[in-house]
Design a protein around this motif. Structure first.
Motif, mmCIF file in Angstrom:
data_model
loop_
_atom_site.group_PDB
_atom_site.id
_atom_site.type_symbol
_atom_site.label_atom_id
_atom_site.label_comp_id
_atom_site.label_asym_id
_atom_site.label_seq_id
_atom_site.Cartn_x
_atom_site.Cartn_y
_atom_site.Cartn_z
ATOM 1 N N LEU A 193 0.864 -1.177 0.000
ATOM 2 C CA LEU A 193 0.000 0.000 0.000
ATOM 3 C C LEU A 193 0.900 1.226 0.000
ATOM 4 O O LEU A 193 1.715 1.408 0.905
ATOM 5 C CB LEU A 193 -0.904 0.023 1.230
ATOM 6 N N ARG A 194 0.739 2.051 -1.031
ATOM 7 C CA ARG A 194 1.525 3.280 -1.110
ATOM 8 C C ARG A 194 0.585 4.473 -1.002
ATOM 9 O O ARG A 194 -0.442 4.525 -1.677
ATOM 10 C CB ARG A 194 2.302 3.347 -2.423
ATOM 11 N N ILE A 195 0.937 5.414 -0.151
ATOM 12 C CA ILE A 195 0.123 6.608 0.063
ATOM 13 C C ILE A 195 0.915 7.827 -0.372
ATOM 14 O O ILE A 195 2.008 8.078 0.145
ATOM 15 C CB ILE A 195 -0.291 6.732 1.544
ATOM 16 N N HIS A 196 0.374 8.570 -1.320
ATOM 17 C CA HIS A 196 1.002 9.811 -1.761
ATOM 18 C C HIS A 196 0.254 10.970 -1.121
ATOM 19 O O HIS A 196 -0.957 11.128 -1.328
ATOM 20 C CB HIS A 196 0.935 9.939 -3.287
ATOM 21 N N SER A 197 0.967 11.789 -0.359
ATOM 22 C CA SER A 197 0.276 12.838 0.388
ATOM 23 C C SER A 197 1.171 14.044 0.618
ATOM 24 O O SER A 197 2.350 13.906 0.949
ATOM 25 C CB SER A 197 -0.207 12.300 1.734
#
Length: 338
Positions: A193-197
């Motif tokens: 799971l990759r979160i770009h923020s």
């Protein structure tokens, strides 16, 4: 001792992240009043403002220099008249994302991974945003409608990674974010799971113990890619928020966009890399700006960007040099320039 000396001054309770997001600065006049700036020196574009509104969190504004029109943080969010410059190669969808949008809320551009537009909104409107013209209205599924995206992923066992993007996925409530992560965890072939923020930079109060618990207890290998362009963005509150992430099992990376007049300078990017590393964050990508309509004034040539990267390679260890990339429509991956 006087009675006045005995008075108890009430403490001001710090705002939580929801309160900060509900009290964003959206009025250019208020922003200029806070920064003590004269609008006549850098006129506002009403046309740009109507197409892509001003939106900036107050903590981010606190990191800006007063009385300085060239502040690198201000330049990223001010809707200037330069946005009205029209060049034929600058379009509303330079990456042709509409072609890779098979179901609402999902983009499938690269092998083995898909991107979900988990939230249609951001905490901040960066003027160089490559999705400033994206059709979020057609890509904001309700909870029931998410089944189409989830079924798309279930049907393709070659997909091993899901990227939560947007908008900004951390603009979601904990309840909705947890629900979405749990739905994804039920798909056995997903591993990462990759979160770009950008929120950890502009609203560090979002990094709560509840969020840390949610991510650190996930069965996924969790990667968080923050978006920081300049070391001035990393205030003491940002450092505190990132320190919480550092203590979890979350892998932390950073991506930046190289922007004319803001960070297109080896010394600025060198300082950013060292600052990030002190917080256990590795530089990941340095993007050339996408050719989005209204953003040509941020453009940096590939030749200049390559010279900057070569300079960084001479001065930094390899793990602190970001990969210089650009996105090209239809390419199977980002294009590494050097």
């Amino acid at each position: 001792m006087t009675d006045r000396a005995l008075e108890i001054i009430p403490s001001v309770k710090p705002k939580n992240w929801q309160e900060i997001l509900s009290d964003l600065i959206t009025d250019p006049k208020e922003l200029l009043h806070i920064l003590r700036l004269d609008i006549n020196k850098k006129p506002l574009s009403l046309s740009a403002l109507s197409q892509f509104s001003l939106k900036v969190p107050r903590p981010f504004v606190e990191a800006m220099q007063r009385e300085n029109w060239n502040d690198p943080l201000l330049l990223q969010i001010w809707p200037s008249e330069e946005e009205e410059i029209g060049l034929s190669e600058y379009t509303s969808d330079p990456l042709h994302e509409v072609k890779f949008n098979p179901v609402a809320g999902l983009l499938h551009k690269y092998q083995a991974r898909v991107l979900l537009t988990a939230a249609p909104h951001c905490a901040i409107h960066c003027r160089y945003c490559f999705r400033r013209h994206f059709d979020y209205q057609a890509n904001t599924p309700s909870r029931d409608d998410w089944s189409d995206s989830l079924n798309y992923i279930k049907a393709d066992p070659s997909i091993h990674e899901v990227i939560l993007s947007g908008g900004d996925p951390l603009a979601l409530s904990d309840r909705h974010l947890l629900w979405l992560i749990q739905e994804l965890e039920s798909i056995s072939h997903l591993k990462i799971l990759r979160i770009h923020s950008r929120i950890p930079i502009v609203v560090p109060e979002r990094i709560t113990s509840e969020l840390i618990t949610m991510l650190s207890h996930s069965r996924f290998d969790v990667v968080m890619v923050i978006h920081c362009n300049h070391s001035q963005e990393i205030s003491e509150n940002v450092k505190k928020g990132l320190a919480k992430l550092r203590l979890s099992k979350i892998t932390l990376l950073n991506q930046s966009v190289i922007l004319a007049g803001i960070n297109d300078n080896p010394a600025i990017l060198k300082e950013l890399s060292y600052t990030l590393f002190s917080l256990s964050i590795l530089p990941y990508y340095l993007h050339l700006p996408d050719k989005v309509m209204g953003t040509s004034h941020f453009s940096v040539t590939s030749d200049k960007a390559i010279k900057i990267i070569n300079s960084l390679r001479r001065e930094l260890p390899g793990y602190l040099v970001p990969i210089l990339v650009q996105e090209e429509p239809g390419a199977l991956s980002k294009t590494q320039l050097v």
